[in-house]
Design a protein around this motif. Structure first.
Motif, short mmCIF file in Angstrom:
data_model
loop_
_atom_site.label_atom_id
_atom_site.label_comp_id
_atom_site.label_asym_id
_atom_site.label_seq_id
_atom_site.Cartn_x
_atom_site.Cartn_y
_atom_site.Cartn_z
N GLU A 109 0.82 -1.21 0.00
CA GLU A 109 0.00 0.00 0.00
C GLU A 109 0.86 1.26 0.00
O GLU A 109 0.54 2.23 -0.69
CB GLU A 109 -0.93 0.00 1.22
CG GLU A 109 -1.83 1.24 1.33
CD GLU A 109 -2.70 1.47 0.11
OE1 GLU A 109 -3.03 2.64 -0.18
OE2 GLU A 109 -3.07 0.48 -0.57
N ARG A 112 2.15 1.70 -3.47
CA ARG A 112 1.12 2.19 -4.38
C ARG A 112 0.98 3.70 -4.29
O ARG A 112 0.86 4.39 -5.31
CB ARG A 112 -0.23 1.52 -4.07
CG ARG A 112 -1.29 1.76 -5.13
CD ARG A 112 -2.63 1.20 -4.69
NE ARG A 112 -3.23 2.03 -3.67
CZ ARG A 112 -3.92 3.14 -3.91
NH1 ARG A 112 -4.10 3.57 -5.15
NH2 ARG A 112 -4.44 3.83 -2.91
N ARG A 113 1.06 4.23 -3.07
CA ARG A 113 1.00 5.69 -2.90
C ARG A 113 2.26 6.36 -3.44
O ARG A 113 2.20 7.45 -4.01
CB ARG A 113 0.79 6.03 -1.43
CG ARG A 113 -0.59 5.63 -0.89
CD ARG A 113 -0.89 6.33 0.42
NE ARG A 113 0.04 5.95 1.47
CZ ARG A 113 -0.16 4.94 2.32
NH1 ARG A 113 -1.27 4.22 2.23
NH2 ARG A 113 0.73 4.66 3.26
N ARG A 115 3.94 5.42 -5.94
CA ARG A 115 3.92 5.38 -7.40
C ARG A 115 3.52 6.72 -8.00
O ARG A 115 3.91 7.06 -9.12
CB ARG A 115 2.94 4.31 -7.89
CG ARG A 115 3.31 2.89 -7.54
CD ARG A 115 4.18 2.27 -8.59
NE ARG A 115 4.40 0.86 -8.33
CZ ARG A 115 5.57 0.26 -8.45
NH1 ARG A 115 6.61 0.96 -8.81
NH2 ARG A 115 5.69 -1.03 -8.21
N ARG A 116 2.72 7.48 -7.28
CA ARG A 116 2.29 8.79 -7.79
C ARG A 116 3.48 9.72 -7.97
O ARG A 116 3.43 10.65 -8.79
CB ARG A 116 1.28 9.43 -6.83
CG ARG A 116 -0.03 8.69 -6.73
CD ARG A 116 -0.98 9.35 -5.76
NE ARG A 116 -1.22 10.76 -6.11
CZ ARG A 116 -2.11 11.53 -5.48
NH1 ARG A 116 -2.83 11.03 -4.49
NH2 ARG A 116 -2.28 12.78 -5.84
N GLU A 117 4.54 9.50 -7.20
CA GLU A 117 5.69 10.40 -7.23
C GLU A 117 6.73 10.01 -8.27
O GLU A 117 7.61 10.80 -8.60
CB GLU A 117 6.37 10.42 -5.85
CG GLU A 117 5.43 10.64 -4.68
CD GLU A 117 4.86 12.05 -4.66
OE1 GLU A 117 5.41 12.92 -5.36
OE2 GLU A 117 3.86 12.28 -3.94
N GLN A 119 7.33 8.12 -12.11
CA GLN A 119 6.73 7.60 -13.33
C GLN A 119 7.81 7.30 -14.36
O GLN A 119 8.99 7.62 -14.16
CB GLN A 119 5.73 8.62 -13.90
CG GLN A 119 4.49 8.81 -13.04
CD GLN A 119 3.62 7.57 -12.99
OE1 GLN A 119 3.22 7.03 -14.02
NE2 GLN A 119 3.32 7.11 -11.79
N PRO A 142 -4.44 6.38 -14.93
CA PRO A 142 -3.81 6.60 -13.62
C PRO A 142 -4.59 7.54 -12.71
O PRO A 142 -4.55 7.40 -11.49
CB PRO A 142 -2.43 7.18 -13.98
CG PRO A 142 -2.55 7.66 -15.39
CD PRO A 142 -3.55 6.77 -16.04
N ILE A 145 -7.20 5.21 -11.17
CA ILE A 145 -6.60 4.20 -10.28
C ILE A 145 -6.24 4.81 -8.92
O ILE A 145 -6.46 4.21 -7.87
CB ILE A 145 -5.35 3.57 -10.94
CG1 ILE A 145 -5.77 2.67 -12.11
CG2 ILE A 145 -4.54 2.78 -9.92
CD1 ILE A 145 -4.62 2.10 -12.89
N HIS A 146 -5.74 6.04 -8.95
CA HIS A 146 -5.32 6.69 -7.70
C HIS A 146 -6.40 7.57 -7.11
O HIS A 146 -6.15 8.29 -6.13
CB HIS A 146 -4.04 7.50 -7.95
CG HIS A 146 -2.82 6.65 -8.17
ND1 HIS A 146 -2.03 6.20 -7.15
CD2 HIS A 146 -2.29 6.15 -9.32
CE1 HIS A 146 -1.04 5.47 -7.64
NE2 HIS A 146 -1.17 5.43 -8.95
N ILE A 148 -7.93 10.25 -8.18
CA ILE A 148 -7.72 11.69 -8.29
C ILE A 148 -8.87 12.37 -9.02
O ILE A 148 -9.33 13.44 -8.62
CB ILE A 148 -6.38 11.98 -9.01
CG1 ILE A 148 -5.22 11.47 -8.16
CG2 ILE A 148 -6.23 13.48 -9.29
CD1 ILE A 148 -3.88 11.59 -8.82
N LEU A 195 -0.07 12.26 -12.93
CA LEU A 195 -0.13 12.22 -11.47
C LEU A 195 0.75 13.27 -10.80
O LEU A 195 0.98 13.21 -9.60
CB LEU A 195 0.26 10.83 -10.97
CG LEU A 195 -0.63 9.68 -11.43
CD1 LEU A 195 -0.09 8.35 -10.97
CD2 LEU A 195 -2.06 9.88 -10.94
#
Length: 356
Positions: A109, A112-113, A115-117, A119, A142, A145-146, A148, A195
């Motif tokens: 988890e 996964r968070r 991953r936004r930072e 790419q 994306p 998925i996140h 947003i 993202l």
């Protein structure tokens, strides 16, 4: 999961690379003694009989807002390095710190968070886009998925991203096969930007494009970096392309970092014979200079990463090799001013090239 750093010396080298002159807040990514081995299996039971040492003890850092170029021949481990940093591949050993946190210790988890930072822009603009999805779905995925943006807000964001990368908002209803290679790569860039990441790994993003399109994409990446404060790890095999966009350049050979320096310093005074050979292959648009410059042609083939040579891995092709090179692996040492090299012969008086 990765093991801890394999030796105190490796950790000390990595700490020295960052150096006391830099504020820790400036460092976005710190890579410490990174290793990635792929198992070789054989026999009826498919037992592990060896390993391909794709990345074998690489250390470097990337400052916020800069572009670090990573170059080398095909198979040197630069793409694997980028993918392990993003944890698209799991490491064998080492540590990668993103904003001070070891990403190899994150839970599913937490990752996964994270991953936004971070790419990636892939090399092949044809294979990296799903042909069954519209451009709007590719860029908007994306965001969904996140959590947003969805629905109308997602579409608005997609239209903004398309315009940022030089495409039109009406392109979002089209499919990838309706675009040229350069346009597809712009779509890939828009997806990477969706993202608002801090780090983008550019995995040879222009190598599959025509030369005229390459410059457009490189200029776009520079404009986006200035606008959004992005940090790039720019992977390529073409030093002339890397020179155009990079602040610092690292040179890899057979899974090892052999030289790391500021872009101007590396081109003006290369200290590793492999870097010198790569620079000599860059064409200069001045016939007089091109004729006067010595072309260094390396003999032999690149050794297998499954069985790298003892000592310096480059000694089998190096024109300067001495007996010590065949027995002792050179230390990755600082020559001053942030110019690092792994060569027993360094420092040397070498004249590089200064052509832009």
């Amino acid at each position: 999961m990765a093991e801890q750093v394999s030796s105190p010396a490796a950790a000390e080298t990595a700490a020295s690379l960052v150096g006391e002159s830099y504020d820790p807040e400036e460092i976005l990514v710190n890579v410490v003694d990174l290793k990635k081995y792929f198992p070789i299996t054989g026999g009826v039971l498919s037992r592990v009989i060896g390993h391909v040492k794709a990345v074998d003890g690489v250390s470097f850092f990337v400052r916020r807002g800069e572009t670090l170029g990573l170059v080398g021949e095909s198979g040197c481990g630069k793409t694997t390095t980028g993918r392990v940093i993003l944890r698209l591949l799991e490491p064998t050993a080492g540590r990668v710190e993103f904003e001070g946190r070891n990403i190899f210790e994150l839970s599913r988890e937490q990752l996964r968070r994270m991953r936004r930072e971070m790419q990636i822009i892939f090399q092949d603009p044809y294979a990296s886009l799903n042909p069954r999805m519209t451009v709007g779905d590719i860029i908007g995925e994306p965001l969904e998925i996140h959590g947003i943006a969805r629905g109308a807000e997602r579409d608005r964001r997609v239209r903004e991203l398309l315009e940022v990368v030089g495409l039109s908002s009406h392109h979002m209803r089209r499919y990838p096969h309706e675009f040229s290679g350069g346009q597809r790569q712009r779509i890939g860039i828009a997806r990477a930007l969706a993202l608002n990441p801090k780090l983008i790994v550019c995995d040879e993003p222009v190598s599959a494009l025509d030369v005229s399109i390459q410059s457009q994409v490189l200029n776009l990446l520079e404009e986006l970096q200035d606008e959004f404060g992005l940090t790039y790890l720019f992977i390529a095999h073409d030093l002339s392309v890397v020179k155009h966009i990079s602040d610092r350049i690292g040179v890899m050979y057979l899974g090892k970092m052999v030289e790391l320096a500021d872009e101007d310093e590396l081109f003006r005074s290369p200290q590793h014979p492999y870097t010198e050979a790569l620079l000599s292959a860059i064409p200069i648009p001045d016939p007089a200079v091109q004729r006067e410059r010595e072309r260094i042609v390396l003999t032999g083939d690149v050794p297998s990463p499954a069985n790298p040579p003892k000592g310096c891995r480059f000694h089998t092709r190096c024109p300067l090799a001495e007996p010590i090179c065949r027995e002792v692996e050179p230390e990755f040492k600082d020559l001053g001013g942030g110019h690092w090299v792994a060569c027993h012969m360094a420092p040397r008086q070498v004249t590089g090239i200064t052509a832009g």
